[in-house]
Design a protein around this motif. Structure first.
Motif, PDB file in Angstrom:
ATOM      1  N   ILE A  54       0.849  -1.189   0.000  1.00 37.75           N
ATOM      2  CA  ILE A  54       0.000   0.000   0.000  1.00 37.75           C
ATOM      3  C   ILE A  54       0.884   1.240   0.000  1.00 37.75           C
ATOM      4  N   GLY A  55       0.274   2.379  -0.294  1.00 39.80           N
ATOM      5  CA  GLY A  55       0.969   3.649  -0.214  1.00 39.80           C
ATOM      6  C   GLY A  55       0.827   4.258   1.169  1.00 39.80           C
ATOM      7  N   LEU A  56       1.887   4.898   1.642  1.00 41.73           N
ATOM      8  CA  LEU A  56       1.896   5.524   2.963  1.00 41.73           C
ATOM      9  C   LEU A  56       1.541   7.002   2.849  1.00 41.73           C
ATOM     10  N   GLY A  57       1.655   7.712   3.967  1.00 39.14           N
ATOM     11  CA  GLY A  57       1.441   9.153   3.992  1.00 39.14           C
ATOM     12  C   GLY A  57       2.756   9.893   4.106  1.00 39.14           C
ATOM     13  N   ALA A  58       2.743  11.171   3.720  1.00 39.27           N
ATOM     14  CA  ALA A  58       3.932  11.994   3.929  1.00 39.27           C
ATOM     15  C   ALA A  58       4.274  12.053   5.409  1.00 39.27           C
ATOM     16  N   ILE A  59       3.253  12.109   6.257  1.00 37.09           N
ATOM     17  CA  ILE A  59       3.428  11.899   7.682  1.00 37.09           C
ATOM     18  C   ILE A  59       2.581  10.695   8.050  1.00 37.09           C
ATOM     19  N   TRP A  60       3.189   9.763   8.803  1.00 32.95           N
ATOM     20  CA  TRP A  60       2.401   8.585   9.180  1.00 32.95           C
ATOM     21  C   TRP A  60       2.653   8.197  10.620  1.00 32.95           C
ATOM     22  N   PHE A  61       1.541   7.867  11.248  1.00 34.14           N
ATOM     23  CA  PHE A  61       1.529   7.433  12.641  1.00 34.14           C
ATOM     24  C   PHE A  61       1.333   5.919  12.634  1.00 34.14           C
ATOM     25  N   TYR A  62       2.186   5.224  13.392  1.00 39.28           N
ATOM     26  CA  TYR A  62       2.199   3.767  13.314  1.00 39.28           C
ATOM     27  C   TYR A  62       2.164   3.193  14.722  1.00 39.28           C
ATOM     28  N   ALA A  63       1.013   2.646  15.113  1.00 38.63           N
ATOM     29  CA  ALA A  63       0.839   2.017  16.428  1.00 38.63           C
ATOM     30  C   ALA A  63       1.034   0.521  16.278  1.00 38.63           C
ATOM     31  N   LEU A  64       2.269   0.069  16.419  1.00 40.05           N
ATOM     32  CA  LEU A  64       2.586  -1.340  16.261  1.00 40.05           C
ATOM     33  C   LEU A  64       2.688  -2.057  17.596  1.00 40.05           C
ATOM     34  N   GLU A  65       3.266  -1.395  18.606  1.00 43.63           N
ATOM     35  CA  GLU A  65       3.543  -2.069  19.874  1.00 43.63           C
ATOM     36  C   GLU A  65       2.853  -1.446  21.074  1.00 43.63           C
ATOM     37  N   LYS A  66       2.343  -0.222  20.930  1.00 49.54           N
ATOM     38  CA  LYS A  66       1.648   0.462  22.011  1.00 49.54           C
ATOM     39  C   LYS A  66       0.644   1.428  21.402  1.00 49.54           C
ATOM     40  N   ASP A  67      -0.288   1.885  22.235  1.00 52.43           N
ATOM     41  CA  ASP A  67      -1.141   2.988  21.820  1.00 52.43           C
ATOM     42  C   ASP A  67      -0.301   4.241  21.604  1.00 52.43           C
ATOM     43  N   ILE A  68      -0.767   5.094  20.716  1.00 53.15           N
ATOM     44  CA  ILE A  68      -0.212   6.443  20.584  1.00 53.15           C
ATOM     45  C   ILE A  68      -1.290   7.391  21.072  1.00 53.15           C
ATOM     46  N   ASP A  69      -1.125   7.905  22.284  1.00 55.41           N
ATOM     47  CA  ASP A  69      -2.191   8.692  22.902  1.00 55.41           C
ATOM     48  C   ASP A  69      -1.658   9.897  23.666  1.00 55.41           C
ATOM     49  N   PRO A 102      -2.053  -7.684  12.694  1.00 54.87           N
ATOM     50  CA  PRO A 102      -2.148  -8.579  13.861  1.00 54.87           C
ATOM     51  C   PRO A 102      -2.500  -7.871  15.168  1.00 54.87           C
ATOM     52  N   VAL A 103      -2.282  -6.548  15.241  1.00 54.95           N
ATOM     53  CA  VAL A 103      -2.541  -5.830  16.497  1.00 54.95           C
ATOM     54  C   VAL A 103      -3.586  -4.733  16.315  1.00 54.95           C
ATOM     55  N   LYS A 104      -4.342  -4.803  15.240  1.00 52.65           N
ATOM     56  CA  LYS A 104      -5.269  -3.719  14.922  1.00 52.65           C
ATOM     57  C   LYS A 104      -6.350  -3.524  15.969  1.00 52.65           C
ATOM     58  N   ASP A 105      -6.683  -4.570  16.710  1.00 46.95           N
ATOM     59  CA  ASP A 105      -7.698  -4.450  17.763  1.00 46.95           C
ATOM     60  C   ASP A 105      -7.083  -4.260  19.139  1.00 46.95           C
ATOM     61  N   LEU A 106      -5.756  -4.130  19.196  1.00 47.61           N
ATOM     62  CA  LEU A 106      -5.072  -3.923  20.472  1.00 47.61           C
ATOM     63  C   LEU A 106      -4.661  -2.470  20.681  1.00 47.61           C
ATOM     64  N   TYR A 107      -4.215  -1.796  19.608  1.00 44.37           N
ATOM     65  CA  TYR A 107      -3.620  -0.480  19.765  1.00 44.37           C
ATOM     66  C   TYR A 107      -4.331   0.547  18.892  1.00 44.37           C
TER      67      TYR A 107
END
Length: 689
Positions: free
Chosen positions: A542-557, A582-587
């Motif tokens: 897929i294509g990304l954003g010029a700025i991208w936020f990526y919650a892979l291991e923790k919430d970003i809050d 794999p973590v879309k429902d976790l973070y």
């Protein structure tokens, strides 16, 4: 002037300095005559009449579009595709693993023998930097090839180009062997849509597989000052070993005279060899020890010094004659046994003491170049230009190339000021604040052709906090991001210019990944400009954003505000918020605020949401939007209540594209508008708002 001043320095440092005086005369004269510094012949001569209008750019843009953003540098950029040539313009193309994609502005000029590209000087200059690519050797390892430089049809110099520091292949961490098989046959491969080791029959992978990191650059002092309007021609001579030579750009500048410090401890007095015939590491260390006892600086006069290991610095100031004149170069050395940190090589570098040993303080480095010999990526190796832990210290005016990482700091440490440096042609990052770097500033630095993140804060085990990345320029990171913030507290990214990230990253990433500590406090991303960002993510397809936020291991809050930023000519999206499947429902990613943002051109959407969470938008203006303004997939559960990601309209969000307003009422707060891979519309070139 230099030799009489050095005589004064000799009286201060004793008999050893007097013995070195003759060598100082020789090396200073050689520096002015260029034989030590350039490896070529540069002869003075008159200019010729006739002029064409030079096209001056910044990150291949009209400078007016990025005024006040990025580093203020003492050189002027001209793209080869805007110059006069009888070669072939290649590009534009943003497809990874191609020569145009890794070029500044995604275009360059390809020359064969007898062909040239000619630039008109926009201002007085006596020095040039050429960014180029030539082919690899058939079995890897690089070749060398000549490039003739003339000014006004005369004054020929010959640069010796090399591809020894370019051309990587295969999967991370890459190979120098174009004929190598897969490094990780158990990894997912986009090209075959499979895991090769689990596929019968095994797929055929074209070799060389994923060639990348094509470009290098080289500097040349011309030997005289030329005027605006004079013409610099780069010509591939007959008989060149390179079947083709690609010229990406030319930087021109007016380099001043060498800096001289008469009160410092001169390294020549302690046996340093300015001609590089023998290793000068021990002489540097003797000069440092003397300077600490006498509480004076260390001075490294013009020359090309060979140093093949780390120089440990603590409570010392080291100054050079300027990074065009004082060059500290080393080869990579195999260690007999791995070091405690896992290194299997050493090489040139200035290192603070390890943080576990208390780190270093009061270190000040300025005015010299560090040139390494790193040709492969080994992540355990400490073969960086500057490293270790340095608190209450400054690094200013260095030129660093061909090391693994230009500057890599392992904290805890605090109060480091990094200013006015040029970091180019790295195998990995340009600069990384790793583990507990606090209250430090990286400002007015220029980074080009990093093999990983250009600038990064990585809060591994301990948070990076209170740091600022301000007014830096990052161009053409081959892998990953221009600027990446991995966790941390109370950090700021402001007034930077980030251009042309190539693959698997983008201009700015805010990432909960790599084991980083959580984001806490605030993160301010303010008044930055990105251009031609939003790359293709190879593994996700897929294509990304010029700025991208990526919650892979923790919430970003945390309290995250994106204010006053300009996202120009975005290959895919301007803004992306995503969590891995794999973590879309976790973070989730929540409460990010976008305000006073301008988006000029998107291949797809303004906002792509592929995570649960929320964001608000105020005075976000967009135009030339290629797809629906908001591509909202949420966390892909497609609930009856709508997307798990909600958008709040705080007013003033104007403009859009062919599908209508980018932030339409029907999209709010969480309408599902999910198109996993929308068609890409090529944006027009950015223009004044």
């Amino acid at each position: 002037m230099s030799w009489s001043i050095t005589g004064a320095a000799a009286r201060r440092t004793g008999r050893a300095s007097r013995r070195a005086a003759a060598a100082v005369v020789a090396v200073t004269a050689a520096a002015v005559g260029l034989s030590v510094l350039t490896g070529g012949t540069a002869l003075a001569g008159k200019g010729t009449d006739g002029a064409s209008t030079p096209v001056v750019t910044r990150a291949a843009l009209d400078p007016s579009l990025v005024a006040g953003r990025g580093a203020s540098v003492d050189f002027v950029e001209q793209e080869a595709e805007n110059a006069v040539t009888n070669g072939a313009v290649i590009g534009p193309d943003r497809t990874a693993y191609t020569l145009p994609a890794e070029a500044s502005g995604r275009m360059a000029v390809k020359l064969t023998p007898r062909q040239y590209v000619e630039f008109t000087l926009p201002s007085a200059a006596n020095a040039i930097t050429v960014r180029y690519s030539i082919p690899d050797a058939p079995n890897g390892g690089g070749i060398t090839a000549p490039l003739d430089v003339t000014v006004n049809g005369r004054n020929r110099s010959t640069m010796t180009l090399t591809s020894q520091y370019a051309w990587l292949y295969n999967q991370y961490p890459f190979s120098n062997d174009p004929k190598a098989g897969l490094l990780h046959p158990d990894w997912w491969i986009t090209e075959c849509s499979c895991v090769p080791s689990a596929t019968t029959p095994a797929p055929t992978i074209t070799k060389p597989f994923r060639p990348n990191h094509f470009y290098d650059e080289q500097r040349l002092l011309l030997g005289t000052k030329y005027r605006a309007g004079d013409k610099v021609r780069l010509t591939v001579p007959v008989g060149s070993r390179a079947a083709w030579t690609v010229i990406d750009l030319l930087d021109t500048q007016l380099v001043g005279l060498p800096h001289v410090d008469v009160s410092a401890a001169n390294v020549l007095a302690f046996g340093a060899d300015p001609f590089g015939r023998r290793d000068s590491a021990a002489a540097f260390e003797k000069a440092i020890a003397f300077a600490k006892r006498k509480q004076v600086k260390v001075y490294i006069p013009p020359g090309r010094y060979r140093v093949n290991r780390h120089i440990i610095v603590d409570d010392v100031t080291i100054v050079g004659a300027g990074n065009w004149y004082t060059i500290i170069k080393g080869r990579q050395v195999d260690l007999d046994t791995p070091a405690p940190d896992g290194s299997v090589h050493t090489g040139v570098g200035f290192y603070g003491r390890d943080a576990a040993d208390g780190g270093s303080t009061n270190v000040h480095l300025s005015g010299f170049a560090i040139e390494g010999d790193v040709r492969e990526r080994i992540d355990t190796d400490q073969v960086n230009g500057v490293g270790g832990a340095m608190s209450d210290s400054t690094i200013d005016g260095l030129y660093i190339r061909h090391t693994k990482v230009g500057m890599w700091f392992d904290g805890p440490m605090s109060n480091l000021r990094i200013t006015n440096n040029v970091i180019v042609d790295q195998i990995a990052d340009g600069l990384n604040f790793h583990t507990g770097v606090t209250d430090s500033v990286v400002s007015n630095n220029f980074i080009r052709n990093s093999g990983d993140d250009g600038l990064a804060m990585w809060s591994d085990k301990t948070a990076d906090a209170g740091n600022t990345f301000d007014h830096n320029t990052v161009q053409t990171p081959v892998l990953a991001n221009g600027i990446a913030i991995y966790g941390g507290r109370d950090n700021t990214v402001s007034n930077n210019l980030i251009a042309d990230p190539i693959r698997e990253g983008s201009a700015i990433q805010v990432g909960s990944r790599f084991g980083a500590e959580a984001f806490t406090g605030y993160l301010r991303i303010t008044d930055n400009t990105t251009v031609r960002a939003g790359t293709y993510e190879l593994n996700w397809d897929i294509g990304l954003g010029a700025i991208w936020f990526y919650a892979l291991e923790k919430d970003i809050d945390a309290d995250i505000q994106v204010t006053g930023d300009h996202f120009l000519d975005n290959t895919y999206n301007a803004i992306m918020l995503v969590s891995d499947w794999p973590v879309k429902d976790l973070y989730s990613i929540t409460n990010v605020r976008f305000k006073d943002v301008k988006v000029d051109g998107t291949g797809t959407s303004v906002v792509s949401a592929r995570a649960a969470g929320s964001a608000s938008f105020e005075n976000v203006d967009a135009r030339n939007v290629g797809a629906v303004g908001v591509n909202n997939c949420g966390s892909f559960n497609f609930t009856a209540a709508g997307s798990e990601f909600s958008l709040t309209d705080l007013g003033g969000n104007d403009g859009g594209g062919t599908t209508g307003p980018w932030l339409a009422p029907w999209e709010l707060p969480n309408t599902i508008t999910c198109d996993d891979r929308p068609p890409v519309v090529t944006p027009p070139a950015p223009s004044a708002w």
